[in-house]
Design a protein around this motif. Structure first.
Motif, PDB file in Angstrom:
ATOM      1  N   GLY A   1      15.132   8.393 -14.926  1.00 17.13           N
ATOM      2  CA  GLY A   1      15.312   9.470 -14.562  1.00 17.13           C
ATOM      3  C   GLY A   1      14.021  10.350 -14.585  1.00 17.13           C
ATOM      4  O   GLY A   1      13.812  11.212 -14.020  1.00 17.13           O
ATOM      5  N   GLY A   2      13.068   9.764 -15.089  1.00 17.67           N
ATOM      6  CA  GLY A   2      11.693  10.067 -15.333  1.00 17.67           C
ATOM      7  C   GLY A   2      10.741   9.841 -14.086  1.00 17.67           C
ATOM      8  O   GLY A   2      11.175   9.196 -13.082  1.00 17.67           O
ATOM      9  N   SER A   3       9.584  10.386 -14.248  1.00 21.38           N
ATOM     10  CA  SER A   3       8.542   9.985 -13.256  1.00 21.38           C
ATOM     11  C   SER A   3       7.200   9.209 -13.493  1.00 21.38           C
ATOM     12  O   SER A   3       6.791   9.295 -14.637  1.00 21.38           O
ATOM     13  N   LEU A   4       6.558   8.632 -12.605  1.00 26.83           N
ATOM     14  CA  LEU A   4       5.218   8.333 -12.893  1.00 26.83           C
ATOM     15  C   LEU A   4       4.501   8.397 -11.520  1.00 26.83           C
ATOM     16  O   LEU A   4       5.350   8.331 -10.176  1.00 26.83           O
ATOM     17  N   ARG A   5       3.189   8.397 -11.521  1.00 29.57           N
ATOM     18  CA  ARG A   5       2.382   8.497 -10.252  1.00 29.57           C
ATOM     19  C   ARG A   5       1.492   7.155 -10.222  1.00 29.57           C
ATOM     20  O   ARG A   5       0.597   7.354 -11.293  1.00 29.57           O
ATOM     21  N   LEU A   6       1.440   6.411  -9.524  1.00 25.02           N
ATOM     22  CA  LEU A   6       0.362   5.227  -9.444  1.00 25.02           C
ATOM     23  C   LEU A   6      -0.614   5.618  -8.472  1.00 25.02           C
ATOM     24  O   LEU A   6      -0.385   6.290  -7.769  1.00 25.02           O
ATOM     25  N   SER A   7      -1.920   5.074  -8.911  1.00 26.99           N
ATOM     26  CA  SER A   7      -3.032   5.438  -8.087  1.00 26.99           C
ATOM     27  C   SER A   7      -3.683   3.753  -7.779  1.00 26.99           C
ATOM     28  O   SER A   7      -3.495   3.000  -8.604  1.00 26.99           O
ATOM     29  N   CYS A   8      -4.288   3.876  -6.692  1.00 26.30           N
ATOM     30  CA  CYS A   8      -5.085   2.832  -6.524  1.00 26.30           C
ATOM     31  C   CYS A   8      -6.585   3.088  -5.831  1.00 26.30           C
ATOM     32  O   CYS A   8      -6.304   3.611  -4.499  1.00 26.30           O
ATOM     33  N   ALA A   9      -7.519   2.815  -6.435  1.00 32.94           N
ATOM     34  CA  ALA A   9      -8.912   2.787  -5.850  1.00 32.94           C
ATOM     35  C   ALA A   9      -9.577   1.689  -5.100  1.00 32.94           C
ATOM     36  O   ALA A   9      -9.358   0.587  -5.676  1.00 32.94           O
ATOM     37  N   ALA A  10      -9.977   2.196  -4.063  1.00 33.26           N
ATOM     38  CA  ALA A  10     -10.480   1.000  -3.119  1.00 33.26           C
ATOM     39  C   ALA A  10     -11.971   0.884  -2.936  1.00 33.26           C
ATOM     40  O   ALA A  10     -12.559   2.101  -2.710  1.00 33.26           O
ATOM     41  N   SER A  11     -12.417  -0.419  -2.769  1.00 34.63           N
ATOM     42  CA  SER A  11     -13.958  -0.415  -2.606  1.00 34.63           C
ATOM     43  C   SER A  11     -13.882  -1.425  -1.528  1.00 34.63           C
ATOM     44  O   SER A  11     -13.164  -2.490  -1.668  1.00 34.63           O
ATOM     45  N   GLY A  12     -15.195  -1.376  -0.997  1.00 34.84           N
ATOM     46  CA  GLY A  12     -15.398  -2.666  -0.116  1.00 34.84           C
ATOM     47  C   GLY A  12     -15.396  -2.155   1.388  1.00 34.84           C
ATOM     48  O   GLY A  12     -16.025  -1.061   1.833  1.00 34.84           O
TER      49      GLY A  12
END
Length: 127
Positions: free
Chosen positions: A15-26
């Protein structure tokens, strides 16, 4: 080859929440569709969500539609996955991935459509 680094995974109650992040380079981030895929224990890697190069089109698997939201900020070279109403079956390693495509039309994205992958971040949902 794009370098992708995920963050934001962790342990959360159902029932909870999470926020994923993805940093890109190239190579130029804004020229490519991006996606999130996951691999649960003993399962194959499966598509979760994707977003077109300009953020105007989004795609979701049936299992997460209405609960997860993918977004991107091309100025920050970052893609996000907001996960709400998490369920124990969402437990998996979540991977950020980049596609050589800019978008999909008439077909659903799949793992074969992505050619650059991050190392993954663990998401565990307890019941």
């Amino acid at each position: 080859q794009e370098q992708l680094v995920e963050s934001g995974g962790g342990l959360v109650q159902a029932g909870g929440s999470l926020r994923l992040s993805c940093a890109a380079s190239g190579r130029t981030f804004g020229d490519h569709a991006m996606g999130w895929l996951r691999q649960g224990p003993g399962k194959d890697r499966e598509f979760v969500a994707a977003i077109s190069w300009n953020g105007r089109l989004t795609y979701y698997s049936d299992s997460v539609k209405g609960r997860f939201t993918i977004s991107r900020d091309n100025a920050k070279n970052t893609v996000y996955l907001q996960m709400n109403s998490l369920k124990p079956e969402d437990t998996a390693v979540y991977y950020c991935a980049q596609s050589p495509l800019i978008a999909w039309s008439g077909v659903d994205p799949g793992p074969e459509d992505f050619d650059s992958w991050g190392q993954g971040t663990q998401v565990t949902v307890s019941s």
